[in-house]
Motif scaffolding. Structure first.
Motif, PDB file in Angstrom:
ATOM      1  N   UNK A  36       0.831  -1.205   0.000  1.00  0.00           N
ATOM      2  CA  UNK A  36       0.000   0.000   0.000  1.00  0.00           C
ATOM      3  C   UNK A  36       0.863   1.251   0.000  1.00  0.00           C
ATOM      4  N   UNK A  37       1.977   1.225   0.725  1.00  0.00           N
ATOM      5  CA  UNK A  37       2.880   2.373   0.731  1.00  0.00           C
ATOM      6  C   UNK A  37       3.426   2.635  -0.676  1.00  0.00           C
ATOM      7  N   UNK A  38       3.751   1.556  -1.375  1.00  0.00           N
ATOM      8  CA  UNK A  38       4.237   1.691  -2.749  1.00  0.00           C
ATOM      9  C   UNK A  38       3.145   2.266  -3.644  1.00  0.00           C
ATOM     10  N   UNK A  39       1.918   1.833  -3.437  1.00  0.00           N
ATOM     11  CA  UNK A  39       0.800   2.382  -4.212  1.00  0.00           C
ATOM     12  C   UNK A  39       0.668   3.878  -3.997  1.00  0.00           C
ATOM     13  N   UNK A  40       0.744   4.330  -2.735  1.00  0.00           N
ATOM     14  CA  UNK A  40       0.607   5.751  -2.441  1.00  0.00           C
ATOM     15  C   UNK A  40       1.729   6.559  -3.102  1.00  0.00           C
ATOM     16  N   UNK A  41       2.930   6.011  -3.132  1.00  0.00           N
ATOM     17  CA  UNK A  41       4.047   6.710  -3.773  1.00  0.00           C
ATOM     18  C   UNK A  41       3.811   6.829  -5.277  1.00  0.00           C
ATOM     19  N   UNK A  42       3.352   5.737  -5.888  1.00  0.00           N
ATOM     20  CA  UNK A  42       3.107   5.760  -7.328  1.00  0.00           C
ATOM     21  C   UNK A  42       1.933   6.667  -7.682  1.00  0.00           C
ATOM     22  N   UNK A  43       0.886   6.644  -6.857  1.00  0.00           N
ATOM     23  CA  UNK A  43      -0.242   7.546  -7.082  1.00  0.00           C
ATOM     24  C   UNK A  43       0.198   8.992  -6.898  1.00  0.00           C
ATOM     25  N   UNK A  44       1.060   9.244  -5.918  1.00  0.00           N
ATOM     26  CA  UNK A  44       1.575  10.593  -5.700  1.00  0.00           C
ATOM     27  C   UNK A  44       2.368  11.087  -6.898  1.00  0.00           C
ATOM     28  N   UNK A  45       3.146  10.206  -7.511  1.00  0.00           N
ATOM     29  CA  UNK A  45       3.910  10.574  -8.706  1.00  0.00           C
ATOM     30  C   UNK A  45       2.993  10.882  -9.880  1.00  0.00           C
ATOM     31  N   UNK A  46       1.944  10.078 -10.014  1.00  0.00           N
ATOM     32  CA  UNK A  46       0.986  10.288 -11.096  1.00  0.00           C
ATOM     33  C   UNK A  46       0.266  11.624 -10.943  1.00  0.00           C
TER      34      UNK A  46
ATOM     35  N   UNK B 273      -3.394  -5.616  -9.391  1.00  0.00           N
ATOM     36  CA  UNK B 273      -2.059  -5.768  -8.829  1.00  0.00           C
ATOM     37  C   UNK B 273      -2.112  -6.024  -7.329  1.00  0.00           C
ATOM     38  N   UNK B 274      -3.004  -5.318  -6.635  1.00  0.00           N
ATOM     39  CA  UNK B 274      -3.117  -5.496  -5.186  1.00  0.00           C
ATOM     40  C   UNK B 274      -3.621  -6.890  -4.830  1.00  0.00           C
ATOM     41  N   UNK B 275      -4.573  -7.371  -5.603  1.00  0.00           N
ATOM     42  CA  UNK B 275      -5.185  -8.671  -5.312  1.00  0.00           C
ATOM     43  C   UNK B 275      -4.234  -9.831  -5.579  1.00  0.00           C
ATOM     44  N   UNK B 276      -3.396  -9.692  -6.598  1.00  0.00           N
ATOM     45  CA  UNK B 276      -2.524 -10.797  -6.998  1.00  0.00           C
ATOM     46  C   UNK B 276      -1.127 -10.703  -6.408  1.00  0.00           C
ATOM     47  N   UNK B 277      -0.806  -9.620  -5.724  1.00  0.00           N
ATOM     48  CA  UNK B 277       0.532  -9.463  -5.162  1.00  0.00           C
ATOM     49  C   UNK B 277       0.721 -10.373  -3.957  1.00  0.00           C
ATOM     50  N   UNK B 278       1.986 -10.599  -3.622  1.00  0.00           N
ATOM     51  CA  UNK B 278       2.300 -11.441  -2.461  1.00  0.00           C
ATOM     52  C   UNK B 278       1.794 -10.809  -1.177  1.00  0.00           C
ATOM     53  N   UNK B 279       1.744  -9.490  -1.175  1.00  0.00           N
ATOM     54  CA  UNK B 279       1.243  -8.764  -0.003  1.00  0.00           C
ATOM     55  C   UNK B 279      -0.201  -8.349  -0.242  1.00  0.00           C
ATOM     56  N   UNK B 280      -1.009  -9.248  -0.759  1.00  0.00           N
ATOM     57  CA  UNK B 280      -2.367  -8.937  -1.188  1.00  0.00           C
ATOM     58  C   UNK B 280      -3.279  -8.397  -0.105  1.00  0.00           C
ATOM     59  N   UNK B 281      -2.804  -8.361   1.130  1.00  0.00           N
ATOM     60  CA  UNK B 281      -3.645  -7.867   2.219  1.00  0.00           C
ATOM     61  C   UNK B 281      -4.008  -6.403   2.060  1.00  0.00           C
ATOM     62  N   UNK B 282      -3.284  -5.648   1.229  1.00  0.00           N
ATOM     63  CA  UNK B 282      -3.585  -4.217   1.110  1.00  0.00           C
ATOM     64  C   UNK B 282      -4.724  -3.945   0.131  1.00  0.00           C
ATOM     65  N   UNK B 283      -5.312  -4.984  -0.433  1.00  0.00           N
ATOM     66  CA  UNK B 283      -6.420  -4.804  -1.373  1.00  0.00           C
ATOM     67  C   UNK B 283      -7.575  -4.046  -0.725  1.00  0.00           C
TER      68      UNK B 283
ATOM     69  N   UNK C 240      -7.439  -1.920   1.788  1.00  0.00           N
ATOM     70  CA  UNK C 240      -7.042  -0.527   1.975  1.00  0.00           C
ATOM     71  C   UNK C 240      -7.156   0.241   0.665  1.00  0.00           C
ATOM     72  N   UNK C 241      -6.792  -0.427  -0.416  1.00  0.00           N
ATOM     73  CA  UNK C 241      -6.860   0.212  -1.726  1.00  0.00           C
ATOM     74  C   UNK C 241      -8.291   0.574  -2.084  1.00  0.00           C
TER      75      UNK C 241
ATOM     76  N   UNK D  22     -10.757   1.219  -0.074  1.00  0.00           N
ATOM     77  CA  UNK D  22     -11.172   2.360   0.746  1.00  0.00           C
ATOM     78  C   UNK D  22     -10.639   3.665   0.154  1.00  0.00           C
ATOM     79  N   UNK D  23      -9.378   3.669  -0.237  1.00  0.00           N
ATOM     80  CA  UNK D  23      -8.773   4.865  -0.830  1.00  0.00           C
ATOM     81  C   UNK D  23      -9.478   5.250  -2.127  1.00  0.00           C
ATOM     82  N   UNK D  24      -9.670   4.275  -3.004  1.00  0.00           N
ATOM     83  CA  UNK D  24     -10.218   4.559  -4.325  1.00  0.00           C
ATOM     84  C   UNK D  24     -11.695   4.938  -4.271  1.00  0.00           C
ATOM     85  N   UNK D  25     -12.416   4.459  -3.280  1.00  0.00           N
ATOM     86  CA  UNK D  25     -13.806   4.881  -3.133  1.00  0.00           C
ATOM     87  C   UNK D  25     -13.877   6.379  -2.878  1.00  0.00           C
ATOM     88  N   UNK D  26     -12.956   6.886  -2.066  1.00  0.00           N
ATOM     89  CA  UNK D  26     -12.919   8.328  -1.813  1.00  0.00           C
ATOM     90  C   UNK D  26     -12.370   9.058  -3.031  1.00  0.00           C
ATOM     91  N   UNK D  27     -11.273   8.555  -3.590  1.00  0.00           N
ATOM     92  CA  UNK D  27     -10.598   9.204  -4.720  1.00  0.00           C
ATOM     93  C   UNK D  27     -11.534   9.365  -5.910  1.00  0.00           C
TER      94      UNK D  27
END
Length: 248
Positions: free
Chosen positions: A78-88, A158-168, A170-171, A173-178
């Protein structure tokens, strides 16, 4: 389309990104005269609307358009997602940094804007960044904004299929607001076109937003605008000197 929102779902390699790019160059105010030459001689140049008006005269070069693609966001945490979204979002805001000039934005809005550019915005500011950018653009250009959102579902896959899929979760929740803030009751939104592979109803993503019509590969409407129809295939085959077996 008469509705304010539209989701087109298609498999990969069906021209989703290409179609949004075409819409961008047709609708955007930026370089409108030059862009019009791109459509010279094409069907859309004199295509009639449902009310009989000329499509080009009515819509070409008339809008402020935000084109945003999420297909490059491929995070494993999730931290990586926030960084990539911030860059975008940083890129989106930098393109519009002319909004910082003058007194269009209030001091706190300028600080918010600059934080996005400097990539120092907290989690909560990123959630509202798309909606706020549309407000600032609408205020400056004195017209509503068209939003073109490509591959909206890539971060979820990506969140669902990643090894750390637990952040799906959280994602979501974020995207519902976004997305909810950008789409639901947004007075600065003229129209939104969204593309992706998955139906939003599968994850109830837009439950907080207005109902979005979904057009899948099984829907007749817009079916001829993605991929190649039989007439187009026949035309392309006819351009070759050597005969080509259509059934092969």
């Amino acid at each position: 389309d008469p509705t304010g929102s539209l989701l087109i779902t298609r498999p990969r390699r069906f021209g989703k990104t290409l179609n949004l790019s075409i819409l961008y160059y047709f609708l955007t105010q930026e370089n409108a005269a030059e862009n019009r030459l791109l459509f010279k001689g094409l069907n859309i140049e004199h295509a009639p609307l449902s009310d009989g008006q000329d499509c080009t005269k009515t819509h070409q070069g008339k809008y402020r358009v935000v084109l945003m693609t999420l297909k490059g966001i491929r995070a494993t945490t999730f931290d990586s997602f926030l960084k990539q979204m911030g860059m975008l979002l940083n890129k989106q805001y930098r393109v519009c940094d002319y909004l910082l000039e003058g007194d269009l934005l209030k001091p706190d809005e300028k600080k918010y804007f600059q934080n996005i550019i400097d990539r120092e915005a907290p989690f909560e500011d990123l959630e509202m960044a798309l909606r706020n950018l549309m407000e600032y653009l609408s205020r400056y250009h004195k017209k509503k904004v068209v939003l073109l959102l490509d591959e909206y579902d890539t971060p979820f896959h990506e969140a669902y299929t990643s090894a750390e899929g637990a952040y799906h979760d959280k994602l979501i929740v974020f995207m519902k607001v976004f997305l909810g803030a950008a789409l639901k009751n947004n007075p600065y939104l003229e129209k939104v076109f969204i593309t992706g592979i998955l139906r939003v109803s599968l994850m109830n993503l837009f439950s907080g937003a207005n109902s979005i019509p979904v057009h899948t590969v099984l829907t007749q409407r817009y079916a001829t605008y993605f991929g190649f129809i039989e007439e187009e295939v026949n035309e392309y085959i006819g351009r070759y000197k050597e005969p080509i077996d259509r059934e092969a």
